[in-house]
Write an enzyme that holds these catalytic residues in place. Structure first.
Site, mmCIF file in Angstrom:
data_model
loop_
_atom_site.group_PDB
_atom_site.id
_atom_site.type_symbol
_atom_site.label_atom_id
_atom_site.label_comp_id
_atom_site.label_asym_id
_atom_site.label_seq_id
_atom_site.Cartn_x
_atom_site.Cartn_y
_atom_site.Cartn_z
ATOM 1 N N SER A 19 -30.211 -5.696 -34.845
ATOM 2 C CA SER A 19 -29.068 -6.307 -34.165
ATOM 3 C C SER A 19 -28.663 -7.613 -34.835
ATOM 4 O O SER A 19 -29.502 -8.460 -35.157
ATOM 5 C CB SER A 19 -29.414 -6.591 -32.701
ATOM 6 O OG SER A 19 -28.380 -7.360 -32.122
ATOM 7 N N LYS A 70 -27.063 0.218 -21.255
ATOM 8 C CA LYS A 70 -25.891 -0.415 -20.644
ATOM 9 C C LYS A 70 -25.618 0.084 -19.219
ATOM 10 O O LYS A 70 -25.085 -0.652 -18.400
ATOM 11 C CB LYS A 70 -24.650 -0.211 -21.524
ATOM 12 C CG LYS A 70 -24.723 -0.979 -22.844
ATOM 13 C CD LYS A 70 -23.448 -0.825 -23.651
ATOM 14 C CE LYS A 70 -23.592 -1.530 -24.991
ATOM 15 N NZ LYS A 70 -22.356 -1.488 -25.786
#
Ligand code: ATR
Length: 286
Positions: A19, A70
């Protein structure tokens, strides 16, 4: 007296090693003079909730959330922004105290995409015809803010048309409110000559190429992939070969991060220099 310890944040996901969010937030913090730490939180696939709760209990202030968590992040929060409600998914949590209403979930992906298109690519969405390919988490996450930008029409085209239809149904009132003609279609009815084509599928990565024909593009129109780096290459090459202006998801990545940063810190970073730096770094390493 010791200086106060910096507020802590992280990106929670699996995997998270690659990331770029810690780097982006570090650049934002330096630019805006904010004192904060931003790390990585690798969560076991069945252990997202426990990991994030422990992080919050240790005094952290919030986190970004990436695949595949998510949806769990959205469920976990006491409060949700309207755009997170529409997406049914969250990429940002702010660990507000219970006395202040409890954890807040937001989804900054869509506004990140819209800002990249309108500000960095300089393409207006209002009144235009938009094709959004895919009906997974990535595409669903951006539809609400895309509608808010008031294009004349959005076609959500997906291999499994029922999935697109369910997402379109959920957004119907929002689309009507903004005067947007919103439609769900199968891949073979994706239409032609859209002003803006947004790829929210991983289909080209899977080796099958872009699953719609070049007639969906408009010469000189914009074609955006939500991915960046090597993952976006097949799509970018295809779009360029057919006369479109091709754009990867790096600008969206920086803009969604800026929106999270603003939600946490109350300060909006200047994204242009950060995007330029990221672009140079990604180009040098991929
Ligand atoms: P994400 O969270 O990245 O959106 P996802 O929820 O698994 O991932 O969704 C993947 C999307 O890519 C879906 O729209 C999927 O189509 P289906 O809903 O029909 O499964 C689409 N997709 C993946 N591989 C594809 C392929 N080879 N051809 C066409 N569409 C594909």
């Amino acid at each position: 007296m010791n200086p106060p310890s910096p507020d802590r944040y992280a990106v929670a996901g699996n995997p998270v090693a690659h990331s770029r969010s810690p780097h982006i937030h570090q650049l934002f913090a330096r630019q805006t003079g904010q004192t904060m730490d931003y790390g990585r939180l690798l969560c076991p696939l069945d252990g997202f909730v426990a990991e994030v709760q422990a992080f919050a209990a240790s005094g952290a202030k919030g986190c970004n959330v990436t695949v595949p968590f998510k949806f769990e992040a959205f469920e976990l929060a006491a409060r949700r922004t309207p755009r997170a409600e529409l997406a049914q998914a969250a990429n940002t949590l702010r660990f507000d105290a219970e006395a202040d209403g409890g954890w807040l979930a937001d989804n900054t992906d869509g506004v990140g995409l819209v800002r990249d298109i309108t500000v960095h690519a300089g393409v207006a969405l209002a009144g235009r015809r938009v094709l959004l390919l895919g009906a997974g988490g990535a595409a669903a996450g951006v539809l609400g803010p895309l509608i808010e930008a008031r294009p004349a029409e959005i076609v959500m085209a997906n291999r499994t048309v029922d999935k697109a239809q369910a997402i379109v149904d959920r957004h119907a009132a929002w689309a009507a409110l903004h005067g947007v003609a919103l439609k769900a279609r199968g891949l073979s009815e994706a239409g032609s000559a859209h002003d803006v084509f947004i790829n929210g599928t991983a289909a080209s990565l899977a080796g099958g190429g872009v699953p719609v024909g070049p007639e969906v593009l408009q010469p000189g129109g914009l074609a955006v992939d939500m991915m960046y780096g090597p993952a976006a290459r097949p799509f970018l090459a295809w779009a360029q070969a057919h006369g479109a202006i091709a754009r990867d998801g790096l600008g969206m990545l920086v803009e969604q991060a800026a929106e999270s940063f603003a939600l946490w810190r109350g300060v909006r970073p200047d994204t242009a220099p950060v995007l330029a730096q990221l672009r140079a770094e990604v180009d040098a390493t991929s």
